[in-house]
Structures are given as structure tokens and as C-alpha cells.
Design an enzyme around this catalytic site. Structure first.
Site, PDB file in Angstrom:
ATOM      1  N   LYS A  59       0.735  -1.549  -0.101  1.00  0.00           N
ATOM      2  CA  LYS A  59       0.135  -0.124   0.005  1.00  0.00           C
ATOM      3  C   LYS A  59       0.910   1.174  -0.089  1.00  0.00           C
ATOM      4  CE  LYS A  59      -3.231  -1.097   3.428  1.00  0.00           C
ATOM      5  NZ  LYS A  59      -4.408  -0.865   3.981  1.00  0.00           N
ATOM      6  N   GLY A  72       9.804  -5.847  20.732  1.00  0.00           N
ATOM      7  CA  GLY A  72      10.279  -6.705  21.240  1.00  0.00           C
ATOM      8  C   GLY A  72      10.930  -7.886  20.608  1.00  0.00           C
ATOM      9  N   GLY A  73      11.023  -8.807  19.983  1.00  0.00           N
ATOM     10  CA  GLY A  73      11.707  -9.426  19.545  1.00  0.00           C
ATOM     11  C   GLY A  73      10.580 -10.577  18.734  1.00  0.00           C
ATOM     12  N   GLU A 138      10.138 -12.322  28.348  1.00  0.00           N
ATOM     13  CA  GLU A 138       8.553 -11.451  28.104  1.00  0.00           C
ATOM     14  C   GLU A 138       8.053 -11.841  28.929  1.00  0.00           C
ATOM     15  OE1 GLU A 138       8.144 -10.319  24.500  1.00  0.00           O
ATOM     16  OE2 GLU A 138       8.890  -8.664  24.649  1.00  0.00           O
ATOM     17  N   HIS A 260      -3.195  -3.206  23.779  1.00  0.00           N
ATOM     18  CA  HIS A 260      -1.381  -3.021  24.830  1.00  0.00           C
ATOM     19  C   HIS A 260      -2.074  -1.343  25.556  1.00  0.00           C
ATOM     20  CE1 HIS A 260       2.429  -1.881  26.112  1.00  0.00           C
ATOM     21  NE2 HIS A 260       2.574  -3.522  25.332  1.00  0.00           N
ATOM     22  N   ARG A 312      -0.228  -8.489  30.833  1.00  0.00           N
ATOM     23  CA  ARG A 312      -0.905  -7.368  29.884  1.00  0.00           C
ATOM     24  C   ARG A 312      -2.106  -6.589  29.643  1.00  0.00           C
ATOM     25  NH1 ARG A 312       0.876  -7.514  24.024  1.00  0.00           N
ATOM     26  NH2 ARG A 312       3.662  -7.287  25.047  1.00  0.00           N
ATOM     27  N   HIS A 373      -3.411  -3.524  19.885  1.00  0.00           N
ATOM     28  CA  HIS A 373      -1.997  -4.039  19.596  1.00  0.00           C
ATOM     29  C   HIS A 373      -2.388  -5.483  18.831  1.00  0.00           C
ATOM     30  CE1 HIS A 373       2.191  -3.692  19.922  1.00  0.00           C
ATOM     31  NE2 HIS A 373       2.065  -4.804  20.635  1.00  0.00           N
ATOM     32  N   ARG A 408      -2.346 -14.102  22.291  1.00  0.00           N
ATOM     33  CA  ARG A 408      -0.873 -14.275  21.517  1.00  0.00           C
ATOM     34  C   ARG A 408      -0.309 -13.683  23.036  1.00  0.00           C
ATOM     35  NH1 ARG A 408       2.772  -9.999  19.333  1.00  0.00           N
ATOM     36  NH2 ARG A 408       1.937  -8.675  21.397  1.00  0.00           N
ATOM     37  N   SER A 413       4.547 -13.475  17.688  1.00  0.00           N
ATOM     38  CA  SER A 413       3.565 -13.261  16.340  1.00  0.00           C
ATOM     39  C   SER A 413       4.212 -13.119  14.961  1.00  0.00           C
ATOM     40  CB  SER A 413       3.023 -12.127  16.082  1.00  0.00           C
ATOM     41  OG  SER A 413       3.799 -11.244  17.398  1.00  0.00           O
ATOM     42  N   LEU A 414       6.809 -12.138  15.304  1.00  0.00           N
ATOM     43  CA  LEU A 414       6.897 -11.922  14.419  1.00  0.00           C
ATOM     44  C   LEU A 414       7.652 -13.177  13.816  1.00  0.00           C
ATOM     45  CD1 LEU A 414       8.043  -9.635  12.712  1.00  0.00           C
ATOM     46  CD2 LEU A 414       9.105  -9.542  14.602  1.00  0.00           C
TER      47      LEU A 414
HETATM   48  C1  LIG Z   1       4.181  -1.484  17.492  1.00  0.00           C
HETATM   49  C2  LIG Z   1       3.899  -2.658  17.422  1.00  0.00           C
HETATM   50  C3  LIG Z   1       5.319  -3.619  18.370  1.00  0.00           C
HETATM   51  C4  LIG Z   1       5.515  -4.807  17.562  1.00  0.00           C
HETATM   52  N1  LIG Z   1       6.246  -6.201  18.538  1.00  0.00           N
HETATM   53  C5  LIG Z   1       6.283  -7.158  18.056  1.00  0.00           C
HETATM   54  C6  LIG Z   1       6.966  -7.698  18.672  1.00  0.00           C
HETATM   55  O1  LIG Z   1       7.971  -7.012  19.886  1.00  0.00           O
HETATM   56  N2  LIG Z   1       7.381  -9.187  18.577  1.00  0.00           N
HETATM   57  C7  LIG Z   1       6.348  -9.787  18.086  1.00  0.00           C
HETATM   58  O2  LIG Z   1       6.277 -10.801  18.047  1.00  0.00           O
HETATM   59  N3  LIG Z   1       5.167  -8.913  17.543  1.00  0.00           N
HETATM   60  C8  LIG Z   1       5.252  -7.594  17.851  1.00  0.00           C
HETATM   61  N4  LIG Z   1       4.420  -6.939  16.783  1.00  0.00           N
HETATM   62  C9  LIG Z   1       3.529  -7.418  16.323  1.00  0.00           C
HETATM   63  C10 LIG Z   1       3.809  -7.619  14.610  1.00  0.00           C
HETATM   64  O3  LIG Z   1       5.303  -6.381  14.601  1.00  0.00           O
HETATM   65  C11 LIG Z   1       3.237  -8.388  13.542  1.00  0.00           C
HETATM   66  O4  LIG Z   1       2.197  -9.135  14.332  1.00  0.00           O
HETATM   67  C12 LIG Z   1       4.101  -9.070  12.392  1.00  0.00           C
HETATM   68  O5  LIG Z   1       4.627  -7.506  11.775  1.00  0.00           O
HETATM   69  C13 LIG Z   1       2.695  -9.306  10.934  1.00  0.00           C
HETATM   70  O6  LIG Z   1       3.954  -9.096  10.069  1.00  0.00           O
HETATM   71  P1  LIG Z   1       2.875  -9.494   8.443  1.00  0.00           P
HETATM   72  O7  LIG Z   1       3.968  -9.635   7.870  1.00  0.00           O
HETATM   73  O8  LIG Z   1       1.515 -10.150   9.173  1.00  0.00           O
HETATM   74  O9  LIG Z   1       2.313  -7.619   8.696  1.00  0.00           O
HETATM   75  P2  LIG Z   1       2.598  -6.161   8.376  1.00  0.00           P
HETATM   76  O10 LIG Z   1       4.137  -6.463   8.631  1.00  0.00           O
HETATM   77  O11 LIG Z   1       2.041  -5.917   8.795  1.00  0.00           O
HETATM   78  O12 LIG Z   1       3.031  -5.732   7.080  1.00  0.00           O
HETATM   79  C14 LIG Z   1       1.319  -5.549   6.314  1.00  0.00           C
HETATM   80  C15 LIG Z   1       1.641  -5.286   4.591  1.00  0.00           C
HETATM   81  O13 LIG Z   1       0.986  -5.506   3.902  1.00  0.00           O
HETATM   82  C16 LIG Z   1       0.455  -4.050   3.028  1.00  0.00           C
HETATM   83  N5  LIG Z   1      -0.934  -4.176   2.850  1.00  0.00           N
HETATM   84  C17 LIG Z   1      -2.362  -4.655   3.500  1.00  0.00           C
HETATM   85  N6  LIG Z   1      -3.571  -4.208   2.572  1.00  0.00           N
HETATM   86  C18 LIG Z   1      -2.981  -4.195   1.703  1.00  0.00           C
HETATM   87  C19 LIG Z   1      -3.596  -4.106   0.492  1.00  0.00           C
HETATM   88  N7  LIG Z   1      -5.159  -4.157   0.446  1.00  0.00           N
HETATM   89  N8  LIG Z   1      -3.003  -4.028  -0.508  1.00  0.00           N
HETATM   90  C20 LIG Z   1      -1.909  -4.098  -1.135  1.00  0.00           C
HETATM   91  N9  LIG Z   1      -1.016  -4.191   0.383  1.00  0.00           N
HETATM   92  C21 LIG Z   1      -1.687  -4.323   1.848  1.00  0.00           C
HETATM   93  C22 LIG Z   1       0.959  -3.132   3.908  1.00  0.00           C
HETATM   94  O14 LIG Z   1       1.002  -1.853   2.887  1.00  0.00           O
HETATM   95  C23 LIG Z   1       1.740  -4.034   4.564  1.00  0.00           C
HETATM   96  O15 LIG Z   1       3.151  -4.132   3.476  1.00  0.00           O
HETATM   97  C24 LIG Z   1       4.276  -5.652  17.189  1.00  0.00           C
HETATM   98  C25 LIG Z   1       3.137  -5.070  16.169  1.00  0.00           C
HETATM   99  C26 LIG Z   1       3.323  -3.310  16.474  1.00  0.00           C
HETATM  100  C27 LIG Z   1       2.184  -2.921  15.784  1.00  0.00           C
END
Ligand SMILES: Cc1cc2nc3c(=O)[nH]c(=O)nc-3n(C[C@H](O)[C@H](O)[C@H](O)COP(=O)(O)OP(=O)(O)OC[C@H]3O[C@@H](n4cnc5c(N)ncnc54)[C@H](O)[C@@H]3O)c2cc1C
Length: 556
Positions: A59, A72-73, A138, A260, A312, A373, A408, A413-414
Site C-alpha cells: 500500500k 520486542g523481538g 518477556e 496494549h 498486560r 495492538h 497471543r 507473532s513475528l
Molecule cells: C508497535 C508494534 C510492536 C510490535 N512488537 C512485536 C514484537 O516485539 N514481537 C512480535 O512478535 N510481534 C510484535 N508486533 C506484532 C508484529 O509486528 C506483527 O504481527 C507482524 O509484524 C505482522 O507481520 P505481517 O507480515 O503479517 O504484516 P505487516 O508487517 O503489518 O505488513 C502488512 C503489509 O500488507 C500491506 N497491505 C495491507 N493491505 C493491503 C492491500 N489491500 N493491498 C496491498 N497491500 C496491502 C501493507 O502495505 C504492508 O506492506 C508488534 C506490532 C506493533 C504494531
């Protein structure tokens, strides 16, 4: 008196498709990856290694999702004193009876190799004095197993590593085999009677295109923008859930929304569209910061033996209760006594993010409130991405694989996004499904919700589907979502996102209304206890008659 079944029988009907102008271009490829977070990029690396033709859609720019923000990690059993059994047990306890043990075991067993693979791809994780990977502890984990980078910048290192790995491989891909479409939003999935055949998308100028492929991988991240305060980035509008639902896929356990306790309440003067909060990690309280009200009184004192370091959900509920009782807009997290060195060395990202929004945590308490969150539920999928529809795959936060259950465990999640992305990539690298290459859209009732209604949805969701829910609040929420004016087509990506936020609101509220118990991160004040008969998944699907909600026994 209206019963819960009557209310569920009259659910608002989410858009069956989002009508747009006609496509100005068409293209085709083998695999379409929607999203450039950890899940989407991990899949892309594998597909490029196998020489597949791939188009990646995002996007904004690569790295625009939650991944780059993770502070976190990643959880993985690396320490010789730690065991897979312990990681599995901690995950199941957090999941409050709704994890799928098979998926959890797969995740825990695959996690150490996933970390090694990231290192092989060039990731630099924090090391201890002996040069070994430094492992953090954690909440909810009974052993040190959190791999991190740059103090609180773990996600940024994951995103950097995967983006670099993709870029290196893209350079040697034959011309035209690898494409990245930035600033493009997938509007709807193309389907025919055998499954998903591609995507329709809209770019930032409003131009519509259609891309046909044998497999579509949804790696679209979270749903946080549906609430008025969230730690999630602007792109987290639940598009994956809405796209899958409209195409006929099954969603699971979407009522389990993790909040959160401490997100920066962004001061009005610094609020920009999509900037609905900044995560202030628990680690700040771990260093000694405390929650106080506007008179400087401690909030958590006497509420829990661990006070500010209580679990939490306990802290989030205490803050919520305080805000409800006093009518205050936010509380404060006071870390002024930690000193400049601690802030700079331990929390450089948080310091920078707060300062960019006019708050200096070294010199003043941070205004905070609880925020959405993480979405524990999502598109029903296996850990290698299979969904209920042929040709459609879902990985990362948008998927519900059974790993996260009703809540979770921190830093799982990462790890899950990386493993699922990697697995779907390997799977599609080995074999592309034999799906037809037709371009049709589904025939459901189409409408769009205009972007100007985004804040109305956020406010309604926070009021009705926040930390503490009840039937009356959910019913008001469903009515207000039903009452939003709708238009006959989407003119911009922002309209598409707002329509998806509306859909997310309806399915979360419906599932939350349906689950008449409290479990994990789903809390109902009118049904405060977990019930044995509710140790089941909830499933939602959009059919010709509207939304259908059912439940399913775990493991089936
Ligand atoms: C502030 C924060 C801190 C966090 N800390 C941790 C942590 O320490 N450890 C942990 O395990 N988890 C953590 N999490 C959760 C974790 O980061 C996420 O669950 C994980 O990164 C999600 O990865 P993803 O690849 O599924 O999605 P994302 O990384 O969210 O990527 C989503 C992608 O999809 C694209 N997209 C969405 N809709 C569309 C569409 N209609 N058309 C085209 N593209 C689209 C977006 O542009 C983006 O590129 C945290 C989350 C947040 C917000």
C-alpha cells in the site's frame, strides 16, 4: 426483550464486493504477494530463489507494515537451559484453551531454524558479552528466549534483512519476472467457481488494474486502524480479512483483539491521518517507569502483587476502568526518573517516536491510553498458508493458524509471520496450483463506505468493542455501523480501506456478541467467566443470506 440470537439474525451485511471504475490495465504472473511485512517478504525470498514469476503489492513502500515497528523481538528456544516443551506450554497458557496444539508445536520446533536463516540472510541480532545471541525475557515466558536487535528495533532489522535479500535476488531475476507495485491497494480478489484467480487494485491516482495469477498470498497484517487508538501503522486496515471474507473464505476467532495498556495518546496538534498511537513497550515499566493519574497518584498500587508489571490485560483493564470512572482522556507513564542515559541506550526508538509527536519522555510523563495492538484471529489458514479457498493463501497477522489462540504470547507473532511466509514461499516454489486464469469478480451486493467516515468507525469501535465489552455496547456499535451511509463505488484507496474497516467492525462486533463468555483477550462484563462449552473456535463466513456465524470444536 431482544435476545442475542435476534441481534445476530439482524447483523449488518458487509459489502460483498467494492465496485470501482473499470480496469485500465491487466497483467499476469505466477504468484501475487499482497504485503511487504515479514510474512510477505519471507515468502518472496523463497519464490525468487526458485525462479518463480512474482508480483509483490504494497500500500505504501516496502516496510510500511507493523513488522518494522516491532520493539520486542522473536521468541525461539535457543538457550541450552530452555526447552521446546516450555515454549509450547507458555504459548498454550497464554492462548487460554483455544490454541491448536499441533500448530503451536510446529511453530516452536521451526523457530530456532528461522532465526538461523535470518542470520544467514544478514540479520544482526544483539549479542551478549560472550558473543552469543542475547536472549530477553518477556511477560508469560518462563525462559529467556526473545531474540532482539538494536535494543528496541528488532522489527526494523528483520524488515531491513528481508528487503535486502529480496533486492539482491531481484537483480538477477529475468526482466519482467519480478515486479513490485508500491502505493497500490488491492480492492478485491478475482474469483471464479474454482477459487481465487487474481486481484483488482487501485493506485494512488485512482487508476484500476487487474492482475491474474495462479496463487494469491494475503500477507496484509493487522486491523488496528478500526479503533481510534492503536499501536498499528496506517496500513493496518484489516484488508486481508475483508478481501478473504468477500471472496467466500472463512474467518476464525476474530473477537480476540489484544489491547496494549500503554500507547502514546498522540497530542491533538501532532495527530496526522492514520497516526493513532505509538507503542510504549512494557520494557519501559520493566526499567521502573510507573503509571500515574493527572495528580501523580500511582494507578497500579494495591491492584496486583506485581503492580505496574502485572500481566498486560490486567494493566489494560485497570487503566480502562480508571478512565471510565474519572472521564479522563488518558493517564501518564512517568519515566522521568530513569534518566537520559537509560532512555537513549535502551529505548532510542520510543524516545524518537515520542519526541516527533511533541512529548519528551526524559523530561515529562508520557500521556498514554490502552490501544488495539494485535488481532489473534483472522483468515482460517494452516501454518503454510492454505485457506478454505483454492488459490488463496494467508500468512502472518492476517491469518488464524491456531498458534495465537484466545491471546497471543509476546513475541510469537513475528516468529509466526516469518515461519508461515517462508513455508508458503517454499510450497509455491515447489508447485504452483493449477487454477484457471480468468478475470471475474464475485457477484455479492457491492457498496463502499467513504473515507470521511473513518473516524466515526474508530470512535464507535473503541466505545463498543474495546477492552471491556457487553451486549448493550456491542448492539449500539452494530447499529451505528449499520447506519453509516454507503455509496455505490469507491473512488480512492482511502474509500477501499474505510469499507474494509467497516467490515472488520461488523465481524469483530458480531463475533464478540456471539461469544457469551470472557476468555483470553476477549472480556465481557456481562459474561465475566470462561465457560467450558465455549472452548470452541468461532467461524464467520459471508454467504448469499449475509453473515453466518458458527462454532467448531478445536482440532477439527
Ligand atoms: C508497535 C508494534 C510492536 C510490535 N512488537 C512485536 C514484537 O516485539 N514481537 C512480535 O512478535 N510481534 C510484535 N508486533 C506484532 C508484529 O509486528 C506483527 O504481527 C507482524 O509484524 C505482522 O507481520 P505481517 O507480515 O503479517 O504484516 P505487516 O508487517 O503489518 O505488513 C502488512 C503489509 O500488507 C500491506 N497491505 C495491507 N493491505 C493491503 C492491500 N489491500 N493491498 C496491498 N497491500 C496491502 C501493507 O502495505 C504492508 O506492506 C508488534 C506490532 C506493533 C504494531
Amino acid at each position: 426483550m431482544t435476545g442475542v440470537h435476534d441481534l445476530l439474525a439482524e447483523l449488518p451485511r458487509p459489502a460483498g464486493r467494492i465496485p470501482t471504475a473499470s480496469p485500465a490495465w491487466t497483467d499476469e504472473t505466477d504468484v501475487i504477494i499482497v504485503g511487504t511485512g515479514a510474512a510477505g517478504l519471507a515468502a518472496t525470498v523463497r519464490l525468487l530463489d526458485a525462479g518463480r514469476r512474482v508480483t509483490v503489492i504494497t500500500k505504501a513502500e516496502p516496510g510500511d507494515g507493523s513488522t518494522a515497528w516491532a520493539q520486542g523481538g522473536m521468541a525461539a528456544v535457543i538457550d541450552t537451559d530452555d526447552t521446546a516443551t516450555s515454549h509450547i506450554e507458555d504459548t498454550l497458557v497464554a492462548g487460554a484453551g483455544l490454541c491448536e496444539p499441533g500448530a503451536v508445536t510446529e511453530l516452536v520446533n521451526a523457530a530456532p531454524a528461522t532465526i538461523r536463516r535470518l542470520i544467514d540472510l544478514g540479520a544482526h541480532f544483539d549479542l551478549d558479552r560472550d558473543g552469543r545471541i542475547a536472549l530477553g525475557l518477556e511477560g508469560g515466558h518462563h525462559a529467556r528466549r526473545i531474540v532482539h536487535a538494536g535494543g528496541d528495533a528488532s522489527g526494523a532489522e528483520v524488515a531491513r534483512t528481508l528487503a535486502a535479500a529480496v533486492a539482491t535476488r531481484a537483480d538477477s531475476a529475468p526482466a519482467g519476472d519480478f515486479r513490485v507495485r508500491t502505493h497500490s491497494t488491492v480492492v478485491d480478489l478475482l474469483t471464479d467457481d474454482r477459487g481465487v484467480t487474481g486481484v483488482r487494485l487501485i493506485d494512488q491516482d485512482g487508476t484500476i488494474g487487474e492482475l491474474v495469477g495462479s496463487a494469491v498470498v494475503l500477507a496484509t497484517g493487522g486491523i488496528g486502524q478500526a479503533w481510534d487508538t492503536t499501536t498499528n501503522p496506517a496500513t493496518a486496515t484489516g484488508d486481508g480479512l475483508a478481501l478473504a471474507l468477500r471472496a467466500g473464505a472463512v474467518l476464525r476467532d476474530v473477537e480476540f483483539t489484544q489491547f496494549h495498556p500503554t500507547a502514546l495518546a498522540v497530542p491533538e496538534a501532532f495527530r496526522r491521518p492514520g497516526d493513532r498511537g505509538v507503542l510504549i513497550s512494557e520494557a519501559v515499566r520493566g526499567e521502573g517507569a510507573v503509571l500515574v493519574d493527572r495528580h501523580g497518584e500511582l494507578i497500579m498500587k494495591g491492584r496486583h502483587p506485581l503492580a505496574d508489571l502485572a500481566p498486560r490485560d490486567v494493566v489494560a483493564a485497570a487503566i480502562h476502568e480508571h478512565l471510565m470512572t474519572t472521564g479522563d482522556d488518558h493517564l501518564f507513564l512517568d519515566g522521568t526518573h530513569l534518566g537520559e542515559r537509560v532512555w537513549r541506550e535502551h529505548f532510542p526508538s520510543i524516545l524518537m517516536l515520542c519526541r516527533a509527536r511533541g512529548v519528551d519522555p526524559i523530561n515529562e510523563p508520557i500521556p498514554i491510553r490502552p490501544a488495539e495492538h494485535y488481532s489473534c484471529g483472522g483468515v482460517l489458514a494452516t501454518l503454510d498458508g492454505s485457506t478454505s479457498l483454492p488459490g488463496l493463501y494467508a500468512v502472518g497477522e492476517t491469518a488464524s493458524t491456531g498458534v495465537q489462540g484466545a491471546n497471543r504470547l509476546a513475541s510469537n507473532s513475528l516468529t509466526e509471520a516469518l515461519i508461515a511466509g517462508d513455508r508458503v514461499g517454499c510450497r509455491l516454489a515447489a508447485r504452483i496450483p493449477d487454477t484457471p486464469r480468468s478475470t471475474s469478480t464475485n457477484e455479492g451486493r457491492g457498496y463502499a463506505v467513504a473515507a470521511e467516515h473513518r473516524d466515526t468507525i474508530g470512535a464507535a469501535m473503541s466505545a463498543g468493542a474495546g477492552i471491556l465489552r457487553d451486549e448493550a455496547g456491542l448492539s449500539v456499535l452494530l447499529k451505528s455501523l449499520d447506519g453509516l451511509p454507503v455509496g455505490d463505488h469507491a473512488r480512492s484507496a482511502a474509500d477501499v480501506e474505510t469499507t474494509n474497516l467497516h467490515t472488520v467492525g461488523v465481524v469483530v462486533a458480531a463475533a464478540a456478541m456471539h461469544r457469551t463468555e470472557s476468555r483470553g483477550c476477549h472480556r465481557r462484563s456481562d459474561h465475566p467467566k470462561p465457560l467450558r462449552r465455549w472452548e470452541r473456535h468461532s467461524l464467520i463466513r459471508l454467504g448469499p443470506e449475509g453473515l453466518a456465524i458458527t462454532t467448531r470444536q478445536k482440532g477439527s
